[in-house]
Design a protein around this motif. Sequence first.
Motif, PDB file in Angstrom:
ATOM      1  N   THR A   1     -25.638 -16.401 -30.440  1.00  0.00           N
ATOM      2  CA  THR A   1     -26.586 -17.038 -31.355  1.00  0.00           C
ATOM      3  C   THR A   1     -27.897 -17.347 -30.656  1.00  0.00           C
ATOM      4  OG1 THR A   1     -25.739 -19.238 -30.804  1.00  0.00           O
ATOM      5  CG2 THR A   1     -24.755 -18.126 -32.709  1.00  0.00           C
ATOM      6  N   LEU A   2     -28.961 -17.274 -31.430  1.00  0.00           N
ATOM      7  CA  LEU A   2     -30.265 -17.799 -31.033  1.00  0.00           C
ATOM      8  C   LEU A   2     -30.483 -19.044 -31.867  1.00  0.00           C
ATOM      9  CD1 LEU A   2     -32.661 -14.700 -30.860  1.00  0.00           C
ATOM     10  CD2 LEU A   2     -31.515 -15.859 -28.987  1.00  0.00           C
TER      11      LEU A   2
ATOM     12  N   ASN B   1     -33.433 -24.265 -26.267  1.00  0.00           N
ATOM     13  CA  ASN B   1     -32.520 -23.201 -26.677  1.00  0.00           C
ATOM     14  C   ASN B   1     -31.129 -23.805 -26.835  1.00  0.00           C
ATOM     15  OD1 ASN B   1     -30.900 -20.987 -27.045  1.00  0.00           O
ATOM     16  ND2 ASN B   1     -31.645 -19.846 -25.275  1.00  0.00           N
ATOM     17  N   ASN B   2     -30.715 -24.042 -28.080  1.00  0.00           N
ATOM     18  CA  ASN B   2     -29.394 -24.597 -28.369  1.00  0.00           C
ATOM     19  C   ASN B   2     -28.366 -23.509 -28.668  1.00  0.00           C
ATOM     20  OD1 ASN B   2     -30.516 -27.168 -28.156  1.00  0.00           O
ATOM     21  ND2 ASN B   2     -31.052 -27.218 -30.320  1.00  0.00           N
ATOM     22  N   GLY B   3     -28.750 -22.245 -28.493  1.00  0.00           N
ATOM     23  CA  GLY B   3     -27.853 -21.137 -28.795  1.00  0.00           C
ATOM     24  C   GLY B   3     -27.059 -20.696 -27.583  1.00  0.00           C
ATOM     25  N   SER B   4     -26.409 -19.544 -27.704  1.00  0.00           N
ATOM     26  CA  SER B   4     -25.572 -19.020 -26.622  1.00  0.00           C
ATOM     27  C   SER B   4     -26.178 -17.800 -25.937  1.00  0.00           C
ATOM     28  CB  SER B   4     -24.186 -18.661 -27.172  1.00  0.00           C
ATOM     29  OG  SER B   4     -24.286 -17.616 -28.126  1.00  0.00           O
ATOM     30  N   LEU B   5     -27.317 -17.325 -26.432  1.00  0.00           N
ATOM     31  CA  LEU B   5     -27.986 -16.155 -25.858  1.00  0.00           C
ATOM     32  C   LEU B   5     -29.317 -16.551 -25.243  1.00  0.00           C
ATOM     33  CD1 LEU B   5     -27.496 -13.562 -28.759  1.00  0.00           C
ATOM     34  CD2 LEU B   5     -26.186 -13.710 -26.628  1.00  0.00           C
ATOM     35  N   ASN B   6     -29.748 -15.764 -24.255  1.00  0.00           N
ATOM     36  CA  ASN B   6     -31.077 -15.969 -23.691  1.00  0.00           C
ATOM     37  C   ASN B   6     -32.136 -15.645 -24.729  1.00  0.00           C
ATOM     38  OD1 ASN B   6     -30.373 -16.760 -21.057  1.00  0.00           O
ATOM     39  ND2 ASN B   6     -30.163 -14.630 -20.408  1.00  0.00           N
ATOM     40  N   ILE B   7     -33.162 -16.486 -24.788  1.00  0.00           N
ATOM     41  CA  ILE B   7     -34.343 -16.195 -25.606  1.00  0.00           C
ATOM     42  C   ILE B   7     -35.350 -15.545 -24.678  1.00  0.00           C
ATOM     43  CG2 ILE B   7     -36.263 -17.214 -26.877  1.00  0.00           C
ATOM     44  CD1 ILE B   7     -34.340 -19.375 -27.874  1.00  0.00           C
ATOM     45  N   ALA B   8     -35.755 -14.330 -24.997  1.00  0.00           N
ATOM     46  CA  ALA B   8     -36.686 -13.599 -24.136  1.00  0.00           C
ATOM     47  C   ALA B   8     -38.131 -14.007 -24.407  1.00  0.00           C
ATOM     48  CB  ALA B   8     -36.525 -12.097 -24.326  1.00  0.00           C
ATOM     49  N   ASN B   9     -38.471 -14.192 -25.682  1.00  0.00           N
ATOM     50  CA  ASN B   9     -39.838 -14.510 -26.075  1.00  0.00           C
ATOM     51  C   ASN B   9     -39.826 -15.548 -27.171  1.00  0.00           C
ATOM     52  OD1 ASN B   9     -39.564 -11.273 -25.850  1.00  0.00           O
ATOM     53  ND2 ASN B   9     -41.338 -11.994 -24.732  1.00  0.00           N
ATOM     54  N   ILE B  10     -40.847 -16.388 -27.179  1.00  0.00           N
ATOM     55  CA  ILE B  10     -41.099 -17.283 -28.309  1.00  0.00           C
ATOM     56  C   ILE B  10     -42.567 -17.118 -28.666  1.00  0.00           C
ATOM     57  CG2 ILE B  10     -41.094 -19.628 -29.199  1.00  0.00           C
ATOM     58  CD1 ILE B  10     -38.943 -20.335 -27.163  1.00  0.00           C
TER      59      ILE B  10
ATOM     60  N   GLY C   1     -38.975 -16.676 -20.628  1.00  0.00           N
ATOM     61  CA  GLY C   1     -37.933 -16.887 -21.623  1.00  0.00           C
ATOM     62  C   GLY C   1     -37.322 -18.269 -21.528  1.00  0.00           C
ATOM     63  N   LEU C   2     -36.190 -18.414 -22.215  1.00  0.00           N
ATOM     64  CA  LEU C   2     -35.510 -19.707 -22.294  1.00  0.00           C
ATOM     65  C   LEU C   2     -34.001 -19.453 -22.317  1.00  0.00           C
ATOM     66  CD1 LEU C   2     -36.614 -22.603 -22.472  1.00  0.00           C
ATOM     67  CD2 LEU C   2     -36.423 -22.448 -24.931  1.00  0.00           C
ATOM     68  N   ALA C   3     -33.317 -19.887 -21.262  1.00  0.00           N
ATOM     69  CA  ALA C   3     -31.868 -19.686 -21.151  1.00  0.00           C
ATOM     70  C   ALA C   3     -31.134 -20.682 -22.054  1.00  0.00           C
ATOM     71  CB  ALA C   3     -31.432 -19.852 -19.704  1.00  0.00           C
ATOM     72  N   PRO C   4     -29.883 -20.382 -22.422  1.00  0.00           N
ATOM     73  CA  PRO C   4     -29.102 -21.330 -23.229  1.00  0.00           C
ATOM     74  C   PRO C   4     -29.031 -22.705 -22.546  1.00  0.00           C
ATOM     75  CG  PRO C   4     -27.972 -19.223 -23.127  1.00  0.00           C
ATOM     76  CD  PRO C   4     -29.125 -19.136 -22.164  1.00  0.00           C
ATOM     77  N   GLY C   5     -29.308 -23.739 -23.329  1.00  0.00           N
ATOM     78  CA  GLY C   5     -29.272 -25.101 -22.811  1.00  0.00           C
ATOM     79  C   GLY C   5     -30.559 -25.564 -22.157  1.00  0.00           C
ATOM     80  N   ASP C   6     -31.515 -24.658 -21.928  1.00  0.00           N
ATOM     81  CA  ASP C   6     -32.773 -25.021 -21.275  1.00  0.00           C
ATOM     82  C   ASP C   6     -33.805 -25.513 -22.278  1.00  0.00           C
ATOM     83  OD1 ASP C   6     -31.778 -24.426 -18.818  1.00  0.00           O
ATOM     84  OD2 ASP C   6     -32.994 -22.623 -18.497  1.00  0.00           O
ATOM     85  N   THR C   7     -34.779 -26.254 -21.773  1.00  0.00           N
ATOM     86  CA  THR C   7     -35.917 -26.719 -22.567  1.00  0.00           C
ATOM     87  C   THR C   7     -37.202 -26.440 -21.799  1.00  0.00           C
ATOM     88  OG1 THR C   7     -35.827 -28.943 -21.618  1.00  0.00           O
ATOM     89  CG2 THR C   7     -34.595 -28.578 -23.663  1.00  0.00           C
ATOM     90  N   ASN C   8     -38.294 -26.357 -22.525  1.00  0.00           N
ATOM     91  CA  ASN C   8     -39.636 -26.270 -21.943  1.00  0.00           C
ATOM     92  C   ASN C   8     -40.499 -27.341 -22.571  1.00  0.00           C
ATOM     93  OD1 ASN C   8     -40.369 -22.730 -21.223  1.00  0.00           O
ATOM     94  ND2 ASN C   8     -38.933 -24.140 -20.304  1.00  0.00           N
ATOM     95  N   GLU C   9     -41.226 -28.072 -21.737  1.00  0.00           N
ATOM     96  CA  GLU C   9     -42.146 -29.115 -22.202  1.00  0.00           C
ATOM     97  C   GLU C   9     -43.546 -28.514 -22.286  1.00  0.00           C
ATOM     98  OE1 GLU C   9     -44.007 -33.347 -20.639  1.00  0.00           O
ATOM     99  OE2 GLU C   9     -42.140 -32.602 -19.760  1.00  0.00           O
TER     100      GLU C   9
ATOM    101  N   THR D   1     -45.250 -21.669 -36.499  1.00  0.00           N
ATOM    102  CA  THR D   1     -43.900 -21.124 -36.503  1.00  0.00           C
ATOM    103  C   THR D   1     -43.625 -20.546 -35.124  1.00  0.00           C
ATOM    104  OG1 THR D   1     -44.070 -20.577 -38.849  1.00  0.00           O
ATOM    105  CG2 THR D   1     -42.339 -19.464 -37.588  1.00  0.00           C
ATOM    106  N   PHE D   2     -42.565 -21.033 -34.494  1.00  0.00           N
ATOM    107  CA  PHE D   2     -42.154 -20.526 -33.190  1.00  0.00           C
ATOM    108  C   PHE D   2     -41.051 -19.505 -33.434  1.00  0.00           C
ATOM    109  CE2 PHE D   2     -43.938 -24.691 -32.427  1.00  0.00           C
ATOM    110  CZ  PHE D   2     -44.772 -24.466 -31.342  1.00  0.00           C
ATOM    111  N   ASN D   3     -41.365 -18.237 -33.185  1.00  0.00           N
ATOM    112  CA  ASN D   3     -40.468 -17.130 -33.498  1.00  0.00           C
ATOM    113  C   ASN D   3     -39.766 -16.653 -32.224  1.00  0.00           C
ATOM    114  OD1 ASN D   3     -39.213 -15.088 -34.895  1.00  0.00           O
ATOM    115  ND2 ASN D   3     -40.974 -13.720 -34.843  1.00  0.00           N
ATOM    116  N   ALA D   4     -38.483 -16.993 -32.084  1.00  0.00           N
ATOM    117  CA  ALA D   4     -37.703 -16.633 -30.895  1.00  0.00           C
ATOM    118  C   ALA D   4     -37.028 -15.284 -31.089  1.00  0.00           C
ATOM    119  CB  ALA D   4     -36.653 -17.703 -30.616  1.00  0.00           C
ATOM    120  N   THR D   5     -37.047 -14.461 -30.029  1.00  0.00           N
ATOM    121  CA  THR D   5     -36.369 -13.170 -30.059  1.00  0.00           C
ATOM    122  C   THR D   5     -35.519 -13.010 -28.805  1.00  0.00           C
ATOM    123  OG1 THR D   5     -38.299 -12.080 -29.070  1.00  0.00           O
ATOM    124  CG2 THR D   5     -38.128 -12.032 -31.470  1.00  0.00           C
ATOM    125  N   GLN D   6     -34.451 -12.253 -28.949  1.00  0.00           N
ATOM    126  CA  GLN D   6     -33.555 -11.983 -27.830  1.00  0.00           C
ATOM    127  C   GLN D   6     -34.171 -10.947 -26.910  1.00  0.00           C
ATOM    128  OE1 GLN D   6     -30.258  -9.969 -29.938  1.00  0.00           O
ATOM    129  NE2 GLN D   6     -30.803  -8.196 -28.739  1.00  0.00           N
TER     130      GLN D   6
END
Length: 196
Positions: A43-44, A73-82, A150-158, A185-190
């Motif tokens: 999930t993303l 990123n509260n999902g289980s997959l890496n987010i490559a781009n937002i 990107g943004l790994a699962p469980g990570d945040t960016n300030e 709109t923040f559009n996250a992609t795998q």
Amino acid sequence: MGIKKKLGMGVASAALGIALIGGGTFAYFSDSVTTQNTFAAGTLDLSVNPEAIVHIENIKPGDSVTKEFVLGNNGSLNIANINLITDYTVADAANNNVDDFGKHIRVNFLWNWDKESEPIFETTLYDLKNMDPDVVKKDLWDPFWQQNSGLAPGDTNELWVQFEFIDNGEDQNQFQGDNLSLQWTFNATQGDGEDL
């Protein structure tokens, strides 16, 4: 029937009989196992906190405001781009605008503290509508930028953002009482698929 035919038939019958007898007595070991397999899609799940980044009343030319928000990123997959998609509407209070209010609201910066990058630097909301910057991309001067983007699962960016109502030194009375509603709109992609 000739002797050759009889002899050929006898040999064929004998061979068939031996095969049937041998086939009936031939034994071999066997075993089987059944596997249960699954394909569970990841999930993303992108979050932003707070959901309303900025709410300003009684802004006038020359005013600026700096706000902080967190992407997670509260999902289980890496987010490559937002990618940031910008849209806005203007409510013209006096119905007298000859210019777009979005040309007078500038984003002075959008800074990602975790990536030490600046996806937006001095652009108006009007111009930002034609962009879609990646807000979690590591700056290119870093030799390991791809691994750190990107943004790994469980990570945040300030992130910090600053908006300014540009004082252009001219008559801006047309914007008195106007309301600009900004939608980001923040559009996250795998990332690309990989050999697991």
